[in-house]
Design an enzyme around this catalytic site. Sequence first.
Site, PDB file in Angstrom:
ATOM      1  N   ASP A  41      66.256  28.040  48.771  1.00 11.63           N
ATOM      2  CA  ASP A  41      66.654  27.466  47.475  1.00 11.63           C
ATOM      3  C   ASP A  41      65.446  26.747  46.890  1.00 11.63           C
ATOM      4  O   ASP A  41      64.363  26.774  47.492  1.00 11.63           O
ATOM      5  CB  ASP A  41      67.859  26.521  47.642  1.00 11.63           C
ATOM      6  CG  ASP A  41      68.772  26.507  46.409  1.00 11.63           C
ATOM      7  OD1 ASP A  41      68.261  26.223  45.314  1.00 11.63           O
ATOM      8  OD2 ASP A  41      69.972  26.785  46.542  1.00 11.63           O
ATOM      9  N   ASP A  67      61.082  29.793  44.538  1.00 14.45           N
ATOM     10  CA  ASP A  67      61.707  30.216  43.281  1.00 14.45           C
ATOM     11  C   ASP A  67      61.774  31.736  43.376  1.00 14.45           C
ATOM     12  O   ASP A  67      60.739  32.402  43.463  1.00 14.45           O
ATOM     13  CB  ASP A  67      60.819  29.755  42.114  1.00 14.45           C
ATOM     14  CG  ASP A  67      61.320  30.253  40.767  1.00 14.45           C
ATOM     15  OD1 ASP A  67      62.125  31.208  40.726  1.00 14.45           O
ATOM     16  OD2 ASP A  67      60.897  29.694  39.751  1.00 14.45           O
ATOM     17  N   ASN A  94      71.818  35.786  46.089  1.00 13.67           N
ATOM     18  CA  ASN A  94      72.884  34.995  45.457  1.00 13.67           C
ATOM     19  C   ASN A  94      72.365  34.028  44.390  1.00 13.67           C
ATOM     20  O   ASN A  94      73.117  33.636  43.498  1.00 13.67           O
ATOM     21  CB  ASN A  94      73.616  34.222  46.571  1.00 13.67           C
ATOM     22  CG  ASN A  94      74.521  33.144  46.025  1.00 13.67           C
ATOM     23  OD1 ASN A  94      75.622  33.422  45.545  1.00 13.67           O
ATOM     24  ND2 ASN A  94      74.071  31.898  46.073  1.00 13.67           N
ATOM     25  N   TYR A 165      72.973  36.429  30.658  1.00 15.33           N
ATOM     26  CA  TYR A 165      73.614  36.422  31.984  1.00 15.33           C
ATOM     27  C   TYR A 165      74.344  37.745  32.227  1.00 15.33           C
ATOM     28  O   TYR A 165      74.209  38.369  33.279  1.00 15.33           O
ATOM     29  CB  TYR A 165      74.588  35.241  32.053  1.00 15.33           C
ATOM     30  CG  TYR A 165      75.295  35.077  33.379  1.00 15.33           C
ATOM     31  CD1 TYR A 165      74.712  34.346  34.410  1.00 15.33           C
ATOM     32  CD2 TYR A 165      76.550  35.643  33.604  1.00 15.33           C
ATOM     33  CE1 TYR A 165      75.364  34.182  35.632  1.00 15.33           C
ATOM     34  CE2 TYR A 165      77.212  35.489  34.808  1.00 15.33           C
ATOM     35  CZ  TYR A 165      76.611  34.755  35.814  1.00 15.33           C
ATOM     36  OH  TYR A 165      77.256  34.602  37.022  1.00 15.33           O
ATOM     37  N   LYS A 169      73.486  40.537  35.096  1.00 12.47           N
ATOM     38  CA  LYS A 169      74.446  40.895  36.144  1.00 12.47           C
ATOM     39  C   LYS A 169      74.814  42.383  36.091  1.00 12.47           C
ATOM     40  O   LYS A 169      75.099  42.999  37.120  1.00 12.47           O
ATOM     41  CB  LYS A 169      75.688  40.005  36.042  1.00 12.47           C
ATOM     42  CG  LYS A 169      75.408  38.529  36.329  1.00 12.47           C
ATOM     43  CD  LYS A 169      74.859  38.314  37.730  1.00 12.47           C
ATOM     44  CE  LYS A 169      74.714  36.849  38.084  1.00 12.47           C
ATOM     45  NZ  LYS A 169      74.219  36.642  39.462  1.00 12.47           N
TER      46      LYS A 169
HETATM   47  P1  NAD Z   1      75.476  27.266  41.710  1.00 11.48           P
HETATM   48  O1  NAD Z   1      74.743  26.875  40.475  1.00 11.48           O
HETATM   49  O2  NAD Z   1      76.435  26.316  42.274  1.00 11.48           O
HETATM   50  O3  NAD Z   1      74.428  27.695  42.841  1.00 11.48           O
HETATM   51  C1  NAD Z   1      73.333  28.507  42.540  1.00 11.48           C
HETATM   52  C2  NAD Z   1      72.209  28.182  43.484  1.00 11.48           C
HETATM   53  O4  NAD Z   1      71.058  28.983  43.116  1.00 11.48           O
HETATM   54  C3  NAD Z   1      71.761  26.706  43.379  1.00 11.48           C
HETATM   55  O5  NAD Z   1      71.709  26.147  44.672  1.00 11.48           O
HETATM   56  C4  NAD Z   1      70.408  26.786  42.727  1.00 11.48           C
HETATM   57  O6  NAD Z   1      69.516  25.752  43.124  1.00 11.48           O
HETATM   58  C5  NAD Z   1      69.910  28.154  43.189  1.00 11.48           C
HETATM   59  N1  NAD Z   1      68.856  28.649  42.324  1.00 11.48           N
HETATM   60  C6  NAD Z   1      68.819  28.637  40.961  1.00 11.48           C
HETATM   61  N2  NAD Z   1      67.663  29.119  40.524  1.00 11.48           N
HETATM   62  C7  NAD Z   1      66.943  29.479  41.614  1.00 11.48           C
HETATM   63  C8  NAD Z   1      65.664  30.034  41.805  1.00 11.48           C
HETATM   64  N3  NAD Z   1      64.867  30.313  40.752  1.00 11.48           N
HETATM   65  N4  NAD Z   1      65.226  30.285  43.049  1.00 11.48           N
HETATM   66  C9  NAD Z   1      66.020  29.969  44.122  1.00 11.48           C
HETATM   67  N5  NAD Z   1      67.245  29.435  44.012  1.00 11.48           N
HETATM   68  C10 NAD Z   1      67.696  29.184  42.765  1.00 11.48           C
HETATM   69  O7  NAD Z   1      76.161  28.651  41.375  1.00 11.48           O
HETATM   70  P2  NAD Z   1      77.327  29.474  42.113  1.00 11.48           P
HETATM   71  O8  NAD Z   1      78.515  29.375  41.267  1.00 11.48           O
HETATM   72  O9  NAD Z   1      77.416  29.118  43.556  1.00 11.48           O
HETATM   73  O10 NAD Z   1      76.750  30.944  41.906  1.00 11.48           O
HETATM   74  C11 NAD Z   1      76.145  31.710  42.939  1.00 11.48           C
HETATM   75  C12 NAD Z   1      75.978  33.126  42.428  1.00 11.48           C
HETATM   76  O11 NAD Z   1      77.262  33.673  42.097  1.00 11.48           O
HETATM   77  C13 NAD Z   1      75.141  33.219  41.151  1.00 11.48           C
HETATM   78  O12 NAD Z   1      74.347  34.374  41.187  1.00 11.48           O
HETATM   79  C14 NAD Z   1      76.190  33.333  40.072  1.00 11.48           C
HETATM   80  O13 NAD Z   1      75.691  33.974  38.926  1.00 11.48           O
HETATM   81  C15 NAD Z   1      77.254  34.149  40.769  1.00 11.48           C
HETATM   82  N6  NAD Z   1      78.575  34.018  40.186  1.00 11.48           N
HETATM   83  C16 NAD Z   1      79.222  32.818  40.142  1.00 11.48           C
HETATM   84  C17 NAD Z   1      80.493  32.735  39.579  1.00 11.48           C
HETATM   85  C18 NAD Z   1      81.273  31.452  39.507  1.00 11.48           C
HETATM   86  O14 NAD Z   1      82.336  31.413  38.871  1.00 11.48           O
HETATM   87  N7  NAD Z   1      80.831  30.367  40.141  1.00 11.48           N
HETATM   88  C19 NAD Z   1      81.087  33.880  39.043  1.00 11.48           C
HETATM   89  C20 NAD Z   1      80.399  35.088  39.096  1.00 11.48           C
HETATM   90  C21 NAD Z   1      79.150  35.145  39.679  1.00 11.48           C
END
Ligand code: NAD
Length: 258
Positions: A41, A67, A94, A165, A169
């Site tokens: 992360d 990153d 993720n 976004y 995706k």
């Molecule tokens: P979140 O924001 O809680 O967690 C995302 C994590 O990614 C964070 O810990 C952040 O620090 C890390 N991150 C961001 N940019 C980064 C980078 N450049 N390099 C490394 N790490 C990085 O989000 P979440 O809800 O847990 O989402 C996780 C995944 O699931 C994402 O890809 C999101 O698009 C996808 N998603 C989430 C949902 C939802 O409803 N929560 C729905 C569909 C898809």
Amino acid sequence: MNTTPSPQAGRTALITGARRGIGFSVAERLYQDGANIVLLDIDLAETQAAASQIDPSGKRVLALTADVSDITEVRRAGDQAATHNGSSDILVNNAGISPKHDGKSATIAAMSVDEWQRVLAINLTGTFLCSQACMEIMKARSWGRIINMSSQAGRTVSTIAGAHYAASKGGVIAFSRSLAAETGAFGITVNCIAPGRIMTPMSAEAGQAANEQYLKRIPVNRLGYPDDIAATVSFLASNEAGFITGATIDVNGGSFMN
Ligand code: NAD
């Protein structure tokens, strides 16, 4: 005596965006499945805290920062992971962002090019870079699992996420098919999960009202939990899922029936 089976014992799973939300649940679940875990992360202290929460002894977890959109940082992290425990047999792409302004995504008309590029760089290019960094080791070992986090927003028009976004995706799904075709003969499977609304810090940014609206369209009558996604990852990462590749699994409480 602990008789819980450890289907992933001896394997290593690298999970990006693992300090919180879905990524953290996935890390916890694959740890329970017996894998060594690399949490990657952007914030070292928080990623280390997440790692210690999963395994206070630190024996089977490693916290790394990178990153995912930066090729140098991704390659360095890949090397560090390999030095620590030999390989990444399972990669879960993720990490992702979904920028909001006062709880709302920018319209296409108002979207800055910088924001567009940042979302594509992290959500889509990051998936490409991390896959590239791990796939050669998987090929050499004739086994691998790559699981990419897409989104319901990449499958249909989203009322909450922005166009950048959604495009990223959708791109993850198309990229995953190409990667699946290129690596299938090496014992590697590549699949996507398209979560619906999952309760995490990311979805909280849209606000309670938006999530309540969403709930009305979910037949199972609840929002998703990170563990719903972690369980799907656990299956796709298993030996039993070896005949599934290039697929996208919709984990959305039945939203597509509406
Ligand atoms: P979140 O924001 O809680 O967690 C995302 C994590 O990614 C964070 O810990 C952040 O620090 C890390 N991150 C961001 N940019 C980064 C980078 N450049 N390099 C490394 N790490 C990085 O989000 P979440 O809800 O847990 O989402 C996780 C995944 O699931 C994402 O890809 C999101 O698009 C996808 N998603 C989430 C949902 C939802 O409803 N929560 C729905 C569909 C898809």
